[in-house]
Write a protein that holds these residues in place. Sequence first.
Motif, mmCIF file in Angstrom:
data_model
loop_
_atom_site.group_PDB
_atom_site.id
_atom_site.type_symbol
_atom_site.label_atom_id
_atom_site.label_comp_id
_atom_site.label_asym_id
_atom_site.label_seq_id
_atom_site.Cartn_x
_atom_site.Cartn_y
_atom_site.Cartn_z
ATOM 1 N N THR A 162 -7.425 -3.857 0.351
ATOM 2 C CA THR A 162 -8.184 -3.014 1.278
ATOM 3 C C THR A 162 -7.624 -1.592 1.303
ATOM 4 N N GLY A 163 -6.341 -1.442 0.994
ATOM 5 C CA GLY A 163 -5.704 -0.128 1.028
ATOM 6 C C GLY A 163 -5.490 0.426 2.422
ATOM 7 N N GLU A 164 -5.743 -0.384 3.454
ATOM 8 C CA GLU A 164 -5.659 0.079 4.852
ATOM 9 C C GLU A 164 -4.267 -0.180 5.415
ATOM 10 N N GLY A 165 -3.293 0.641 5.014
ATOM 11 C CA GLY A 165 -1.924 0.431 5.450
ATOM 12 C C GLY A 165 -1.746 0.530 6.951
ATOM 13 N N ASP A 166 -2.363 1.557 7.579
ATOM 14 C CA ASP A 166 -2.192 1.723 9.024
ATOM 15 C C ASP A 166 -2.879 0.607 9.804
ATOM 16 N N LEU A 167 -4.017 0.113 9.302
ATOM 17 C CA LEU A 167 -4.713 -1.003 9.938
ATOM 18 C C LEU A 167 -3.847 -2.258 9.903
ATOM 19 N N MET A 168 -3.210 -2.495 8.753
ATOM 20 C CA MET A 168 -2.391 -3.696 8.612
ATOM 21 C C MET A 168 -1.092 -3.610 9.417
ATOM 22 N N ILE A 169 -0.581 -2.386 9.633
ATOM 23 C CA ILE A 169 0.568 -2.230 10.526
ATOM 24 C C ILE A 169 0.208 -2.765 11.902
ATOM 25 N N THR A 170 -0.966 -2.372 12.398
ATOM 26 C CA THR A 170 -1.388 -2.798 13.730
ATOM 27 C C THR A 170 -1.612 -4.307 13.780
ATOM 28 N N MET A 171 -2.155 -4.872 12.716
ATOM 29 C CA MET A 171 -2.345 -6.324 12.670
ATOM 30 C C MET A 171 -1.004 -7.056 12.681
ATOM 31 N N ALA A 172 -0.034 -6.543 11.931
ATOM 32 C CA ALA A 172 1.295 -7.153 11.904
ATOM 33 C C ALA A 172 1.950 -7.068 13.278
ATOM 34 N N VAL A 173 1.773 -5.926 13.941
ATOM 35 C CA VAL A 173 2.350 -5.742 15.280
ATOM 36 C C VAL A 173 1.712 -6.703 16.279
ATOM 37 N N PHE A 174 0.433 -6.985 16.124
ATOM 38 C CA PHE A 174 -0.266 -7.944 16.989
ATOM 39 C C PHE A 174 0.464 -9.286 16.966
ATOM 40 N N GLY A 175 0.711 -9.815 15.755
ATOM 41 C CA GLY A 175 1.411 -11.091 15.640
ATOM 42 C C GLY A 175 2.844 -11.000 16.108
ATOM 43 N N ALA A 176 3.513 -9.908 15.751
ATOM 44 C CA ALA A 176 4.925 -9.747 16.102
ATOM 45 C C ALA A 176 5.128 -9.767 17.608
ATOM 46 N N THR A 177 4.315 -9.002 18.337
ATOM 47 C CA THR A 177 4.535 -8.878 19.782
ATOM 48 C C THR A 177 4.248 -10.179 20.528
ATOM 49 N N ILE A 178 3.309 -10.970 20.033
ATOM 50 C CA ILE A 178 3.096 -12.301 20.614
ATOM 51 C C ILE A 178 4.364 -13.133 20.468
ATOM 52 N N VAL B 87 0.844 -1.203 0.000
ATOM 53 C CA VAL B 87 0.000 0.000 0.000
ATOM 54 C C VAL B 87 0.878 1.252 0.000
ATOM 55 N N PHE B 88 1.952 1.246 0.798
ATOM 56 C CA PHE B 88 2.856 2.399 0.845
ATOM 57 C C PHE B 88 3.616 2.556 -0.477
ATOM 58 N N ILE B 89 3.990 1.431 -1.093
ATOM 59 C CA ILE B 89 4.628 1.495 -2.413
ATOM 60 C C ILE B 89 3.675 2.144 -3.408
ATOM 61 N N GLY B 90 2.398 1.765 -3.307
ATOM 62 C CA GLY B 90 1.390 2.366 -4.182
ATOM 63 C C GLY B 90 1.320 3.867 -4.016
ATOM 64 N N ALA B 91 1.433 4.359 -2.775
ATOM 65 C CA ALA B 91 1.383 5.807 -2.524
ATOM 66 C C ALA B 91 2.583 6.505 -3.157
#
Length: 478
Positions: free
Chosen positions: A366-382, A127-131
Amino acid sequence: MSNNNESGVVTYNEVSADYLDNRQLKKGVAGWVLLASLGVSYVISGDFAGWNFGLAQGGFGGMLIATVLMGIMYTFMVFGLAELSSSLPTAGGGYSFARRAMGPWGGFLTGTAILLEYSIAPAAIAVFIGAYVNSIFGIDGPLVYAGCYIAFIGIHLLGAGEALKIMMCITGVAVIALLVFALGLIPHFDVNNLLDIAVNTEAAGATPFLPEGYIGIWSAIPFAIWLFLAVEGVPLAAEETTNPGRDMPRGIITAMVILLIFAFGVLFLAPGVAGSEMMKDHGAPLVGALQVVYGENSSIATFVNIVGLFGLIASFFSIIYAYSRQVFALSRAGYLPRFLSITGERKVPTMALIIPGIIGFLLSLTGEGDLMITMAVFGATISYALMMLSHIILRFKEPNLERPYRTPGGIFTTGIAFILSIVAFASTFLVSLEAAMWAGIFYAILVAYFAFYSRHHLVGKVPDEEFAAIAQAESELS
């Protein structure tokens, strides 16, 4: 079927004699310099976009404190991973460490948390590459996302050695863009620009430094993590490393030092020139900051915009490598469908590259870059919490385990990283309950697959499981 159970938790299946022959990675393609480059490559996109959303959550002060805390967490975690990866050098990375320390359930929970992170992060980066592409060529959306996945998965299919060398070149170009950005903005830095976000008078502890109050620090944590997210993926290259005991610690620690310098450089310079208010939701913050000083069509802004694409591409490219190796290791051991780990003549796991790529592409739509950052962080922190817990357990459980590198400070160091990872995990619910819930659903589906099916169909004769079996046998003998 062999019922070689660990307290009835899992069942190992017999496999054909050529099972492992069809699941081989190429040995000795990476030394410590390539590993350091891989670590920087995983993360460098976070310097170009995404981190700045943390300014909206906590202002400059909140983002700064969050970055300091996460810098400590990642540095201490990297010290722990340097020890674990030099002691247990397999393609499973965090899954292998947790498998050895906490058994099959611990291994699967850790491996799938990493997989959740690495499957979603490329979608956010796309999504960020697209921007960035849109700002240069006026093209955005599905065509850009599809082109990214097709082109870079295709390169990985050529072979690990070729892919890692191309990745190092791309990362080098991205580093040049960051240096040009820094040299262009340092003379124009003004500390007053950092504090131009309006103060939320209703927030507890709100000041110009913390415009959203104390809670803003916590809310900024997922975006501070974006400045370091995925450096923990370096151990996934262990089976393709020349000398893991020596090269793994050198590579991952060198990468972390470089990433700390980059993180604080962009955090101070972009808002310190253009203002935190302007940067807090900018799609290409480094370019935007340069345009404030030099003009929208200036050569330096255009250069960083074009070359900055290489930073996003570097992370996108390298995280594809990471998710394929995590899928490969989990599949080879039977935790995921076994066909995903089959390798061809070039010793790359074809389906482990393609299947998660398709899923990631669909998420990017979905184009929701900030939403997916938070989802990635969810898995990462576990995964961070479980990996640090694994380090602590193994220090007590296996004090005589050969450790070519030992973590400075031992379990005190990894204990701090463990506590901070729990804090970081909780922050995902604060920033976006929707993102945390979606990530939780995906994670729950994978856990259910293991609970009801794959734990009854594991493969014992793979490196990760054999390491654990040897340890268990030694423990019983002693």
